[in-house]
Write a protein that holds these residues in place. Structure first.
Motif, PDB file in Angstrom:
ATOM      1  N   VAL A 248       0.834  -1.202   0.000  1.00  0.00           N
ATOM      2  CA  VAL A 248       0.000   0.000   0.000  1.00  0.00           C
ATOM      3  C   VAL A 248       0.868   1.251   0.000  1.00  0.00           C
ATOM      4  O   VAL A 248       0.632   2.187  -0.785  1.00  0.00           O
ATOM      5  CB  VAL A 248      -0.945  -0.007   1.221  1.00  0.00           C
ATOM      6  CG1 VAL A 248      -1.628   1.348   1.397  1.00  0.00           C
ATOM      7  CG2 VAL A 248      -1.994  -1.101   1.069  1.00  0.00           C
ATOM      8  N   ARG A 249       1.869   1.277   0.868  1.00  0.00           N
ATOM      9  CA  ARG A 249       2.769   2.436   0.940  1.00  0.00           C
ATOM     10  C   ARG A 249       3.536   2.611  -0.369  1.00  0.00           C
ATOM     11  O   ARG A 249       3.639   3.727  -0.898  1.00  0.00           O
ATOM     12  CB  ARG A 249       3.729   2.234   2.103  1.00  0.00           C
ATOM     13  CG  ARG A 249       4.897   3.189   2.175  1.00  0.00           C
ATOM     14  CD  ARG A 249       4.524   4.527   2.721  1.00  0.00           C
ATOM     15  NE  ARG A 249       5.719   5.326   2.992  1.00  0.00           N
ATOM     16  CZ  ARG A 249       5.754   6.643   2.954  1.00  0.00           C
ATOM     17  NH1 ARG A 249       4.665   7.329   2.673  1.00  0.00           N
ATOM     18  NH2 ARG A 249       6.867   7.291   3.223  1.00  0.00           N
ATOM     19  N   ALA A 250       4.051   1.519  -0.929  1.00  0.00           N
ATOM     20  CA  ALA A 250       4.801   1.599  -2.186  1.00  0.00           C
ATOM     21  C   ALA A 250       3.900   2.036  -3.340  1.00  0.00           C
ATOM     22  O   ALA A 250       4.320   2.809  -4.210  1.00  0.00           O
ATOM     23  CB  ALA A 250       5.445   0.251  -2.497  1.00  0.00           C
TER      24      ALA A 250
ATOM     25  N   GLY B 214       0.385   8.055   0.840  1.00  0.00           N
ATOM     26  CA  GLY B 214       1.757   8.480   0.565  1.00  0.00           C
ATOM     27  C   GLY B 214       2.310   9.414   1.614  1.00  0.00           C
ATOM     28  O   GLY B 214       3.536   9.591   1.708  1.00  0.00           O
ATOM     29  N   GLY B 215       1.442  10.020   2.414  1.00  0.00           N
ATOM     30  CA  GLY B 215       1.896  10.950   3.443  1.00  0.00           C
ATOM     31  C   GLY B 215       1.899  10.348   4.825  1.00  0.00           C
ATOM     32  O   GLY B 215       2.077  11.078   5.811  1.00  0.00           O
TER      33      GLY B 215
ATOM     34  N   ARG C 254       8.163  -1.426  -8.448  1.00  0.00           N
ATOM     35  CA  ARG C 254       9.243  -2.389  -8.241  1.00  0.00           C
ATOM     36  C   ARG C 254      10.414  -1.740  -7.526  1.00  0.00           C
ATOM     37  O   ARG C 254      11.010  -2.322  -6.603  1.00  0.00           O
ATOM     38  CB  ARG C 254       9.693  -2.952  -9.594  1.00  0.00           C
ATOM     39  CG  ARG C 254      10.855  -3.957  -9.437  1.00  0.00           C
ATOM     40  CD  ARG C 254      11.456  -4.343 -10.771  1.00  0.00           C
ATOM     41  NE  ARG C 254      10.530  -5.133 -11.578  1.00  0.00           N
ATOM     42  CZ  ARG C 254       9.978  -4.717 -12.704  1.00  0.00           C
ATOM     43  NH1 ARG C 254      10.251  -3.487 -13.157  1.00  0.00           N
ATOM     44  NH2 ARG C 254       9.170  -5.502 -13.386  1.00  0.00           N
ATOM     45  N   GLN C 255      10.744  -0.534  -7.921  1.00  0.00           N
ATOM     46  CA  GLN C 255      11.891   0.144  -7.299  1.00  0.00           C
ATOM     47  C   GLN C 255      11.639   0.370  -5.804  1.00  0.00           C
ATOM     48  O   GLN C 255      12.520   0.153  -4.967  1.00  0.00           O
ATOM     49  CB  GLN C 255      12.162   1.476  -7.991  1.00  0.00           C
ATOM     50  CG  GLN C 255      13.342   2.246  -7.388  1.00  0.00           C
ATOM     51  CD  GLN C 255      13.617   3.546  -8.124  1.00  0.00           C
ATOM     52  OE1 GLN C 255      13.024   3.823  -9.161  1.00  0.00           O
ATOM     53  NE2 GLN C 255      14.518   4.354  -7.590  1.00  0.00           N
ATOM     54  N   HIS C 256      10.440   0.811  -5.456  1.00  0.00           N
ATOM     55  CA  HIS C 256      10.148   1.083  -4.041  1.00  0.00           C
ATOM     56  C   HIS C 256      10.158  -0.197  -3.210  1.00  0.00           C
ATOM     57  O   HIS C 256      10.592  -0.182  -2.044  1.00  0.00           O
ATOM     58  CB  HIS C 256       8.778   1.759  -3.919  1.00  0.00           C
ATOM     59  CG  HIS C 256       8.777   3.203  -4.348  1.00  0.00           C
ATOM     60  ND1 HIS C 256       9.534   4.173  -3.737  1.00  0.00           N
ATOM     61  CD2 HIS C 256       8.092   3.835  -5.347  1.00  0.00           C
ATOM     62  CE1 HIS C 256       9.336   5.337  -4.323  1.00  0.00           C
ATOM     63  NE2 HIS C 256       8.459   5.159  -5.310  1.00  0.00           N
TER      64      HIS C 256
ATOM     65  N   GLY D  16      13.455   3.206   1.534  1.00  0.00           N
ATOM     66  CA  GLY D  16      12.801   4.465   1.176  1.00  0.00           C
ATOM     67  C   GLY D  16      11.358   4.541   1.639  1.00  0.00           C
ATOM     68  O   GLY D  16      10.796   5.634   1.741  1.00  0.00           O
ATOM     69  N   LEU D  17      10.749   3.392   1.936  1.00  0.00           N
ATOM     70  CA  LEU D  17       9.374   3.388   2.410  1.00  0.00           C
ATOM     71  C   LEU D  17       9.260   3.842   3.863  1.00  0.00           C
ATOM     72  O   LEU D  17       8.163   4.113   4.350  1.00  0.00           O
ATOM     73  CB  LEU D  17       8.770   1.979   2.281  1.00  0.00           C
ATOM     74  CG  LEU D  17       8.739   1.377   0.872  1.00  0.00           C
ATOM     75  CD1 LEU D  17       8.203  -0.043   0.914  1.00  0.00           C
ATOM     76  CD2 LEU D  17       7.896   2.238  -0.058  1.00  0.00           C
ATOM     77  N   LEU D  18      10.396   3.904   4.553  1.00  0.00           N
ATOM     78  CA  LEU D  18      10.384   4.295   5.962  1.00  0.00           C
ATOM     79  C   LEU D  18      10.458   5.802   6.145  1.00  0.00           C
ATOM     80  O   LEU D  18      10.212   6.304   7.249  1.00  0.00           O
ATOM     81  CB  LEU D  18      11.561   3.655   6.694  1.00  0.00           C
ATOM     82  CG  LEU D  18      11.618   2.121   6.664  1.00  0.00           C
ATOM     83  CD1 LEU D  18      12.837   1.634   7.429  1.00  0.00           C
ATOM     84  CD2 LEU D  18      10.335   1.534   7.244  1.00  0.00           C
TER      85      LEU D  18
END
Length: 536
Positions: free
Chosen positions: A371-373, A420-421, A525-527, A533-535
């Motif tokens: 979900v975050r990605a 995303g926020g 895919r990158q995320h 980076g998701l943190l």
């Protein structure tokens, strides 16, 4: 003042057109107080509880548990103790018209939706006839000209109706649905003078065709035992009684289609059902959508369907099942789908998840990472975070991710706003709370609205990959499969087992092109393959 207050099917949200009585919390004869729970009503996605905002005595429960009724339909009667049962019977037959008055616009909270209190000491019909300002007041309500003419002719105050047209405009279908659902609250146009007095069989449980035939032959239907479904008197019963009584039955005529609202007429046209074959059960002999469905299921000749073979059950559709069937059929028919599938390496996500869940705080699932990605990928490729409309492309400035949650009898999609926020643990806590409320049928309309993108995950069931159907007006949905172990060649030529997950993006080709969808999957895919980076 001797008052009767009808309780009607409320309208919760612009998309609600009908509701199913799930459970009554009150009984006939019980005294209501403000804030008391009256009835649970199942809509397409949720079950809401209607609460009382008045005081009085419950005199009649009109709608049984399990019955599906349109918005505005009468479901119960609250009245003063001084009102007699005969007065209520006359009111239900429409012999004493109800007076309408302006209501405020409905709120999202599930509160009691009632018509105004009716003063039995003053005939409402006389007041309506003496009200020259109705047409002027209706001019101030946003409505189509045809809807306004129909409302004026039937004495309907348009301010009582929630419009379903563009920008909340009241249209012909809204007015006709209100009139059909509230026969006692509207006045019919003045009929032509009758040549002869006709026998009134309207209160008898019979088909409209049987009632018309009995009235023409002067037969009191109360004397007949019906052989139709639930003891309903049909044309064959009337013909048999007429033959046994030496009466001359009228010559067969072409079947007359019963009156029906626009929604029922459209459904009949879509299903290829002739309205003349429909047995109407709605107010004043109107055919409902349920009547059309029953006519489709009935065999030729209008007889009841054959008994279910032994060892099989016929389970009636719930309101949710019907809503899902209607929405997905329309989506698959009207939305040009195309599909893109990609494999994503999940080793780093699984490792990071294990480390985070070893710490204190809300547990994070693989789906929370997805979900975050997805939200961040929508920020990277905003052309996917859109909706197609006839007027233009609607773009969203934040990612509201709808999450598919399986519940008993269907599927709901509560929304995590601005995913995303929000940090991962916040997303994890919100999704867990939404899923819990979904399974307990405690979601509100606000929980289900404003999604811009959907994630549907069947990986926990071992599904490798699948293609999901888009939920309009959204333009895309991500189908997530199970993580599997697979041998992959490394850059140095060595073989190594990796954790691989397949995802399939379903896109609305009117709004999203193939290259845009491919860019979104690359960003996703990158995320996920670089999850630190998701943190942030």
């Amino acid at each position: 003042m001797n008052a009767i207050t009808p309780i009607i099917m409320p309208k919760w949200g612009l998309e609600m057109s009908e509701g199913t009585i799930s459970n009554w919390h009150v009984a006939e004869g019980q005294t209501l107080s403000r804030g008391m729970e009256i009835v649970d009503i199942e809509t397409a996605k949720i079950v809401n509880t209607l609460e009382s905002d008045l005081e009085g005595v419950v005199r009649r429960l009109i709608a049984p548990v399990g019955q599906t009724l349109p918005v505005g339909a009468l479901i119960a009667i609250v009245a003063d103790a001084a009102v007699s049962d005969a007065d209520i019977d006359r009111y239900l037959r429409g012999d004493t018209p109800a007076q309408t008055a302006a209501n405020s616009a409905p709120t999202s909270a599930p509160t009691l939706d009632t018509a105004p209190v009716i003063d039995r000491t003053e005939p409402a019909a006389a007041e309506r006839a003496a009200d020259p300002d109705l047409a002027r007041r209706n001019e101030g309500v946003p409505a189509t000209p045809l809807a306004r003419r129909i409302a004026n002719r039937h004495g309907v105050n348009l301010s009582r109706i929630t419009g379903t047209g563009r920008n909340g405009r009241v249209n012909q279908e809204d007015v006709e649905a209100f009139i059909a659902a509230n026969p006692a609250m509207t006045s019919a146009p003045a009929p032509a003078p009758a040549v002869t007095a006709a026998l009134d069989n309207r209160s008898v449980h019979a088909t409209s065709h049987a009632i018309r035939m009995a009235n023409r032959l002067g037969i009191d239907l109360k004397r007949l035992a019906g052989t139709g479904r639930h003891g309903r008197v049909n044309v064959a019963d009337v013909e048999r009684f007429a033959a046994a009584s030496g009466l001359t039955a009228p010559a067969p005529v072409a079947s007359i289609a019963p009156p029906a609202g626009p929604a029922a007429r459209k459904l009949a046209a879509d299903l290829g059902v002739s309205l003349s074959s429909v047995n109407p059960t709605g107010p004043k002999g109107h055919a409902t959508k349920e009547d059309v469905r029953n006519a489709l299921a009935a065999p030729a000749g209008g007889l009841d369907p054959d008994p279910i073979p032994k060892g099989r059950d016929l389970v009636p559709h719930t309101a949710m099942r019907r809503a899902i069937a209607t929405a997905l059929t329309a989506a698959k028919r009207d939305v040009p789908h195309f599909y893109l599938t990609a494999d994503i390496l999940m080793d780093e996500v699984l490792s990071l998840r294990g480390q985070l869940n070893a710490m204190a705080g809300a547990k994070i699932s693989v789906n929370d990472f997805i979900v975050r990605a997805s939200a961040l990928a929508l920020g990277d490729v905003p052309d996917v975070n859109v909706q197609w409309t006839d007027a233009g492309m609607r773009r969203f400035n934040m990612a509201n991710i709808a999450i598919a949650v399986a519940i008993e009898g269907g599927l709901v999609t509560p929304v995590v706003r601005d995913a995303g926020g929000k940090p991962l643990r916040t997303i994890a806590a919100e999704t867990a709370a939404l899923a819990s409320r979904a399974r307990d049928r405690r979601l509100t309309q606000a929980d289900l609205s404003d999604g811009s993108f959907t994630v549907s995950n069947l990986g926990m069931f071992g599904v490798r990959d699948f293609q999901a159907i888009i939920a309009p007006p959204q333009a895309a949905i991500l189908a997530v499969g199970a993580t599997r172990r697979e041998a992959r060649e490394e850059a140095n030529g060595a073989m190594r087992f990796r954790s691989v997950m397949s995802v399939t993006l379903s896109c609305d080709h009117r709004a999203i092109d193939g290259a845009i969808g491919a860019r979104f999957l690359a960003a996703l895919r990158q995320h996920l393959e670089q999850p630190l980076g998701l943190l942030s």
